[in-house]
Write a protein that holds these residues in place. Structure first.
Motif, PDB file in Angstrom:
ATOM      1  N   PHE A 334       0.853  -1.184   0.000  1.00 17.39           N
ATOM      2  CA  PHE A 334       0.000   0.000   0.000  1.00 17.39           C
ATOM      3  C   PHE A 334       0.883   1.225   0.000  1.00 17.39           C
ATOM      4  O   PHE A 334       1.841   1.322   0.777  1.00 17.39           O
ATOM      5  N   GLU A 335       0.583   2.206  -0.859  1.00 19.12           N
ATOM      6  CA  GLU A 335       1.423   3.408  -0.952  1.00 19.12           C
ATOM      7  C   GLU A 335       0.553   4.660  -1.029  1.00 19.12           C
ATOM      8  O   GLU A 335      -0.326   4.770  -1.877  1.00 19.12           O
ATOM      9  N   ILE A 336       0.814   5.620  -0.126  1.00 14.31           N
ATOM     10  CA  ILE A 336       0.158   6.923  -0.171  1.00 14.31           C
ATOM     11  C   ILE A 336       0.926   7.817  -1.136  1.00 14.31           C
ATOM     12  O   ILE A 336       2.141   8.005  -0.989  1.00 14.31           O
ATOM     13  N   LYS A 337       0.251   8.380  -2.112  1.00 11.61           N
ATOM     14  CA  LYS A 337       0.902   9.254  -3.084  1.00 11.61           C
ATOM     15  C   LYS A 337       0.766  10.729  -2.697  1.00 11.61           C
ATOM     16  O   LYS A 337       1.725  11.491  -2.759  1.00 11.61           O
ATOM     17  N   SER A 338      -0.450  11.141  -2.321  1.00 13.54           N
ATOM     18  CA  SER A 338      -0.650  12.527  -1.897  1.00 13.54           C
ATOM     19  C   SER A 338      -1.981  12.628  -1.173  1.00 13.54           C
ATOM     20  O   SER A 338      -2.822  11.729  -1.266  1.00 13.54           O
ATOM     21  N   ALA A 339      -2.166  13.743  -0.476  1.00 13.69           N
ATOM     22  CA  ALA A 339      -3.427  13.998   0.219  1.00 13.69           C
ATOM     23  C   ALA A 339      -3.786  15.463   0.036  1.00 13.69           C
ATOM     24  O   ALA A 339      -2.937  16.350   0.177  1.00 13.69           O
ATOM     25  N   GLY A 340      -5.052  15.730  -0.269  1.00 12.20           N
ATOM     26  CA  GLY A 340      -5.493  17.101  -0.492  1.00 12.20           C
ATOM     27  C   GLY A 340      -6.586  17.514   0.469  1.00 12.20           C
ATOM     28  O   GLY A 340      -7.440  16.700   0.839  1.00 12.20           O
ATOM     29  N   LEU A 341      -6.529  18.763   0.906  1.00 11.01           N
ATOM     30  CA  LEU A 341      -7.546  19.321   1.783  1.00 11.01           C
ATOM     31  C   LEU A 341      -7.816  20.760   1.379  1.00 11.01           C
ATOM     32  O   LEU A 341      -6.976  21.422   0.759  1.00 11.01           O
ATOM     33  N   VAL A 342      -8.976  21.248   1.770  1.00 11.33           N
ATOM     34  CA  VAL A 342      -9.306  22.663   1.619  1.00 11.33           C
ATOM     35  C   VAL A 342      -9.452  23.258   3.006  1.00 11.33           C
ATOM     36  O   VAL A 342     -10.209  22.756   3.836  1.00 11.33           O
ATOM     37  N   ARG A 343      -8.702  24.314   3.270  1.00 11.14           N
ATOM     38  CA  ARG A 343      -8.773  25.006   4.555  1.00 11.14           C
ATOM     39  C   ARG A 343      -9.017  26.486   4.284  1.00 11.14           C
ATOM     40  O   ARG A 343      -9.127  26.932   3.132  1.00 11.14           O
ATOM     41  N   THR A 344      -9.080  27.268   5.333  1.00  5.73           N
ATOM     42  CA  THR A 344      -9.197  28.719   5.202  1.00  5.73           C
ATOM     43  C   THR A 344      -8.212  29.383   6.153  1.00  5.73           C
ATOM     44  O   THR A 344      -7.670  28.742   7.064  1.00  5.73           O
ATOM     45  N   ALA A 345      -7.970  30.658   5.927  1.00  5.74           N
ATOM     46  CA  ALA A 345      -7.069  31.433   6.785  1.00  5.74           C
ATOM     47  C   ALA A 345      -7.552  32.876   6.804  1.00  5.74           C
ATOM     48  O   ALA A 345      -8.299  33.302   5.917  1.00  5.74           O
ATOM     49  N   ARG A 346      -7.125  33.624   7.814  1.00  4.77           N
ATOM     50  CA  ARG A 346      -7.467  35.052   7.859  1.00  4.77           C
ATOM     51  C   ARG A 346      -6.402  35.828   8.605  1.00  4.77           C
ATOM     52  O   ARG A 346      -5.951  35.403   9.681  1.00  4.77           O
ATOM     53  N   LYS A 347      -5.995  36.943   8.025  1.00  4.97           N
ATOM     54  CA  LYS A 347      -5.065  37.842   8.717  1.00  4.97           C
ATOM     55  C   LYS A 347      -5.822  38.584   9.809  1.00  4.97           C
ATOM     56  O   LYS A 347      -6.850  39.210   9.555  1.00  4.97           O
ATOM     57  N   LEU A 348      -5.314  38.509  11.032  1.00  7.72           N
ATOM     58  CA  LEU A 348      -5.973  39.128  12.173  1.00  7.72           C
ATOM     59  C   LEU A 348      -5.307  40.428  12.602  1.00  7.72           C
ATOM     60  O   LEU A 348      -5.967  41.346  13.072  1.00  7.72           O
ATOM     61  N   ALA A 349      -3.983  40.494  12.460  1.00  9.87           N
ATOM     62  CA  ALA A 349      -3.252  41.691  12.881  1.00  9.87           C
ATOM     63  C   ALA A 349      -1.868  41.653  12.250  1.00  9.87           C
ATOM     64  O   ALA A 349      -1.413  40.610  11.773  1.00  9.87           O
ATOM     65  N   ALA A 350      -1.200  42.791  12.255  1.00  5.02           N
ATOM     66  CA  ALA A 350       0.171  42.872  11.756  1.00  5.02           C
ATOM     67  C   ALA A 350       0.873  44.013  12.469  1.00  5.02           C
ATOM     68  O   ALA A 350       0.244  44.994  12.874  1.00  5.02           O
ATOM     69  N   GLY A 351       2.174  43.888  12.625  1.00  2.00           N
ATOM     70  CA  GLY A 351       2.937  44.936  13.291  1.00  2.00           C
ATOM     71  C   GLY A 351       4.207  44.394  13.889  1.00  2.00           C
ATOM     72  O   GLY A 351       4.932  43.639  13.223  1.00  2.00           O
ATOM     73  N   GLU A 352       4.488  44.747  15.141  1.00  2.00           N
ATOM     74  CA  GLU A 352       5.684  44.289  15.836  1.00  2.00           C
ATOM     75  C   GLU A 352       5.299  43.673  17.170  1.00  2.00           C
ATOM     76  O   GLU A 352       4.410  44.173  17.863  1.00  2.00           O
ATOM     77  N   VAL A 353       5.961  42.593  17.506  1.00  2.00           N
ATOM     78  CA  VAL A 353       5.829  41.982  18.822  1.00  2.00           C
ATOM     79  C   VAL A 353       7.143  42.213  19.553  1.00  2.00           C
ATOM     80  O   VAL A 353       8.204  42.251  18.923  1.00  2.00           O
ATOM     81  N   PHE A 354       7.093  42.370  20.862  1.00  2.00           N
ATOM     82  CA  PHE A 354       8.278  42.781  21.611  1.00  2.00           C
ATOM     83  C   PHE A 354       8.694  41.723  22.614  1.00  2.00           C
ATOM     84  O   PHE A 354       7.874  41.079  23.260  1.00  2.00           O
ATOM     85  N   VAL A 355      10.045  41.564  22.720  1.00  2.00           N
ATOM     86  CA  VAL A 355      10.636  40.684  23.735  1.00  2.00           C
ATOM     87  C   VAL A 355      11.689  41.486  24.485  1.00  2.00           C
ATOM     88  O   VAL A 355      12.247  42.464  23.950  1.00  2.00           O
ATOM     89  N   PRO A 356      12.007  41.119  25.738  1.00  3.34           N
ATOM     90  CA  PRO A 356      13.028  41.848  26.477  1.00  3.34           C
ATOM     91  C   PRO A 356      14.370  41.840  25.746  1.00  3.34           C
ATOM     92  O   PRO A 356      14.816  40.793  25.267  1.00  3.34           O
ATOM     93  N   ALA A 357      15.012  42.997  25.667  1.00  4.68           N
ATOM     94  CA  ALA A 357      16.312  43.092  25.003  1.00  4.68           C
ATOM     95  C   ALA A 357      17.361  42.275  25.734  1.00  4.68           C
ATOM     96  O   ALA A 357      18.349  41.819  25.126  1.00  4.68           O
ATOM     97  N   SER A 358      17.162  42.052  27.009  1.00  6.63           N
ATOM     98  CA  SER A 358      18.098  41.235  27.768  1.00  6.63           C
ATOM     99  C   SER A 358      18.057  39.774  27.319  1.00  6.63           C
ATOM    100  O   SER A 358      19.017  39.025  27.493  1.00  6.63           O
ATOM    101  N   LEU A 359      16.943  39.385  26.730  1.00  2.00           N
ATOM    102  CA  LEU A 359      16.788  38.030  26.212  1.00  2.00           C
ATOM    103  C   LEU A 359      17.457  37.892  24.855  1.00  2.00           C
ATOM    104  O   LEU A 359      18.114  36.894  24.564  1.00  2.00           O
TER     105      LEU A 359
END
Length: 362
Positions: A334-359
């Protein structure tokens, strides 16, 4: 400056959610990268109060993208599963739901040029070396998020993102059946250990005294079941050649039962220490492959189709998901050749995320 700014696009991909970032904007070494991702998500607290995670495993995922040097791929997709509350990062698995947003995010981030109408985006999943061909809706050369596609677990409708998964067999363990067996007995439970898109340990719900139709909340409250399942998962991981998987989210665990609502088979998927509220895209491919493979724990739970490709409809905790599987069934195997699906996506926000500079200083 006390904090380091990192550009990001915040997106829902399928039934998961998280930041999508340019790999070049992040630390190169994995130890520092893990610390940065823990800070971004806010891992270490049950509701991720000091980060942008959502307090559950499907909202503490991170996608890191870059232009691919692979001749076939347009984009490299590097995935990280950040834990909710113990400040751990697992770079071993991939995530097909988050992958649903990779094509749109790559266009939004300028890594892929949009075409008028539809834009194909070939994606190399770095973690497992799987290849995925995505098609994104881009009327007028702009990503469209509005449409009529509906997926269970997400309210409303959105533009479809078509995904075709290729070269998904043995991505982690280098084997379709990592133990060499169609069925293994572990602690008195018959399981099928399979590696298609995601290494999984698959069992019948009835062998755990379950119906397979329990809600995610009911399963999460069943601590005795989780303890027994985890013991089986850890032993299976060793048999699959994955070593000590105590702190790894792979292999994942799945349960099967006869279909109840018109699908091919009923399923429940585990992340693995919580029940998935819907179904992982990668897990869906592995479970569908288990259904199609003669001699697995799925035998007797679902009718085996004769045609190929075939649509396998998996019933999950929030509805259903369809997987179009192209496979070969011959006298030699038995051999799997490929699998197909339909999904969706949505952009919720964009910009900058911040982490401590010490890190990390950037």
């Amino acid at each position: 400056m006390t904090q380091t700014a990192i550009p990001f696009v915040f997106m829902r991909g399928g039934t998961s959610r998280g930041p999508y970032m340019n790999r070049a904007d992040l630390p190169k070494d994995l130890e520092t990268l893990a610390n940065v991702l823990v800070a971004i998500v806010g891992s270490g607290h049950p509701i991720n109060i000091d980060g942008i995670g959502g307090g559950v495993a499907v909202t503490t995922k991170v996608a890191m993208l870059s232009r691919s040097e692979d001749d076939w791929a347009d984009v490299d997709y590097f995935f990280a599963q950040v834990s909710v509350d113990d400040a751990q990062v697992d770079f071993k698995p991939t995530c097909g739901n988050i992958l649903s947003g990779v094509g749109p995010a790559a266009i939004e981030m300028g890594l892929v040029a949009a075409q008028d109408g539809e834009t194909p985006v070939n994606i190399r999943a770095v973690n497992t070396e799987a290849r995925v061909a995505a098609v994104v809706q881009t009327p007028g050369g702009v990503v469209s998020y509005e449409g009529d596609a509906q997926i269970d677990g997400v309210p409303g409708t959105a533009a479809p993102v078509a995904l075709q998964f290729m070269e998904t067999v043995g991505g982690v363990t280098v084997a379709f059946l990592p133990t060499g067996n169609l069925v293994d007995d572990i602690d008195g439970i018959n399981v099928t250990c399979m590696d298609v898109a995601m290494p999984m340990v698959i069992a019948r719900a009835s062998d755990f005294g379950l119906t397979g139709y329990e809600s995610a909340a009911e399963l999460d409250e069943n601590t005795d079941f989780f303890a027994r399942m985890e013991a089986v998962r850890i032993k299976a991981g060793a048999l699959m050649g994955m070593g000590d998987v105590t702190k790894s989210v792979t292999p994942k665990f799945g349960l099967l039962a006869p279909a109840k609502d018109g699908g091919t088979i009923a399923t429940r998927y585990f992340m693995p220490w919580r029940t998935h509220p819907t179904m992982a895209v990668t897990g869906a491919q592995c479970l569908a492959s288990c259904v199609l493979t003669p001699g697995t724990v799925a035998d007797g739970l679902a009718a085996k189709p004769n045609e190929t490709p075939v649509t396998i409809t998996l019933e999950h905790a929030s509805g259903q998901i369809e997987v179009l599987v192209d496979y070969d069934q011959t006298d030699v195997g038995f051999e799997i050749k490929s699998a197909g699906l339909v999904r969706t996506a949505r952009k919720l926000a964009a910009g900058e995320v911040f982490v401590p500079a010490s890190l990390w200083g950037g």
